[in-house]
Design an enzyme around this catalytic site. Sequence first.
Site, PDB file in Angstrom:
ATOM      1  CB  CYS A  27      54.090  10.995 -43.451  1.00  0.00           C
ATOM      2  SG  CYS A  27      52.582  10.131 -42.970  1.00  0.00           S
ATOM      3  CB  CYS A  77      52.441   6.952 -43.991  1.00  0.00           C
ATOM      4  SG  CYS A  77      53.917   7.448 -43.120  1.00  0.00           S
ATOM      5  CE  LYS A  83      52.813   2.557 -45.921  1.00  0.00           C
ATOM      6  NZ  LYS A  83      54.121   2.533 -45.340  1.00  0.00           N
ATOM      7  CE1 TYR A 100      58.784   2.233 -44.145  1.00  0.00           C
ATOM      8  CE2 TYR A 100      60.944   2.014 -43.144  1.00  0.00           C
ATOM      9  CZ  TYR A 100      59.875   2.804 -43.534  1.00  0.00           C
ATOM     10  OH  TYR A 100      59.903   4.152 -43.320  1.00  0.00           O
ATOM     11  CD  GLU A 126      55.570  -0.353 -46.036  1.00  0.00           C
ATOM     12  OE1 GLU A 126      55.090  -0.489 -44.894  1.00  0.00           O
ATOM     13  OE2 GLU A 126      55.975   0.755 -46.464  1.00  0.00           O
ATOM     14  CG  HIS A 167      35.322 -16.737 -31.133  1.00  0.00           C
ATOM     15  ND1 HIS A 167      36.495 -17.312 -31.575  1.00  0.00           N
ATOM     16  CD2 HIS A 167      34.312 -17.536 -31.579  1.00  0.00           C
ATOM     17  CE1 HIS A 167      36.211 -18.422 -32.237  1.00  0.00           C
ATOM     18  NE2 HIS A 167      34.893 -18.573 -32.251  1.00  0.00           N
ATOM     19  CD  GLU A 192      39.368 -15.724 -30.931  1.00  0.00           C
ATOM     20  OE1 GLU A 192      38.927 -16.044 -29.802  1.00  0.00           O
ATOM     21  OE2 GLU A 192      38.758 -15.952 -31.997  1.00  0.00           O
TER      22      GLU A 192
END
Length: 511
Positions: free
Chosen positions: A75, A80, A83, A217, A221, A486, A491
Amino acid sequence: MAALRRARRGAGSGLCRTLRALSGKKNEYDLLVIGGGSGGLACAKEAAQFGRKVAVLDYVDPSPQGTTWGLGGTCVNVGCIPKKLMHQAALLGSALKDAQHYGWNIAQPVHHTWSVMAQAVQNYVKSLNWGHRVQLQDKKVKYFNMKGSFSDPHTVRGLTKAGKETIVTADNIVIATGGRPKYPTHIAGALQYGITSDDLFWLKESPGKTLIVGASYVSLECAGFLTGIGLDTAVMMRSIPLRGFDQQMASLVTEHMESYGTKFLKRCFPTKVEKLESNRLQVTWKNTDLGTEETDSFDTVMWAVGRAPDTKTLNLETVGVKTNSETGKIIVDASEATSVPHIYAIGDITEGRPELTPTAIAAGKLLAQRLFGQSSELMDYDSVPTTVFTPLEYGCVGLSEEAAVQCHGSDNIEVFHAYYKPLEFTVAERDATQCYMKMVCLRGREQRILGLHFIGPNAGEVIQGFALGIKCGATYPQLMKTVGIHPTCAEEVTKLHITKRSGLDATVTGC
């Protein structure tokens, strides 16, 4: 004792235990963790909080291309963290294009310098390596930069790069060595000329025109940010993208990537890689749809065809730790215990667990608490949120639509969905065709939410918030009582009302 130690080195596991018993010597550590990645370090540091004597063994074998790195695991070093930073670099490139619509005068063409980005990312990663070492020292956890292999269920032989050997004994041992990228060694030139994600983030020079083989993935990615910084990038996929994820969402992700500039060689598989006199790599592949053989040349070929557990040097068979013969992963029970008492395993190396950093960290902490803190809490692997950091991010938590149908039957689930347009996309005139969300619920009075899927900007941030509610058993009526913020993309989740079953247009209109 020197003679005893020499005897222990050469002895079988039964003799090791006998010699230790005869010497009356206790094991040196309460806990030994093999593997200094996210899960292993979390487990070690948590155990140290209980005043236990803890050690960590960590060693990084260089990749076939010679890349190596420091403490912290996949990671931190080749996963992670680099990346996400390179993904951010690509997002900034898109933002520069948007900025002109918002009144910013930006000279064209905009140019990206790989070496500047790579150096900055690598410097940050090295600071994390150092930080992990300092934390271990502060918590009085002994760190051995050694490769570990079992001699017996309480004894591990550590070997340094220089070949120096150290014997470490512990009451409890946790295996947390994670995985490494696979190479398709049956393809001529694959190992010799290809790289993997173990190498990409440590390249000093731009990879140039790049072919990424695989549709995981990791592949998508990396292809996404390489395209985003202006590199000619192609993805070769044999079958489906993002296996294991919701396939409607996976299709939308790849559709967006194609419109964004990434090329997809679908239903193709490579047969050989050759180096040309120009130093470029010529790849030959078969197109299964057309039945043809095709070639093209690239500066870099990257394999993203899955990961394999890093167990080969652990000597697991000597101590009887059982693994899955097909995957090579270690079989554990709900308490992360292996088939051998006092030996545990956590993270990517374990069978049937999600290959995610946060789950490894949580499992490691909980294991230490059970071993040394009178806890009985087990890791709960249900409804774990995750995000794929493609140019248009995909975040999800809970069941895919396919899994929900398989578990409950199509008549017993309701899918609420919507196509929406982020406000930020309007002025910039960006295409929002693939900005989509869906919520998979049980039908019936309660309408418990089984899964939530979101494609759009900041998907990880959106899903992380809703993950709490879904973990707590949130229902569709409860979500409808939640007031949205908002104007945000998130939302729109609180306003989902059109079902797939209805066949109505799910495009959001109005502000």
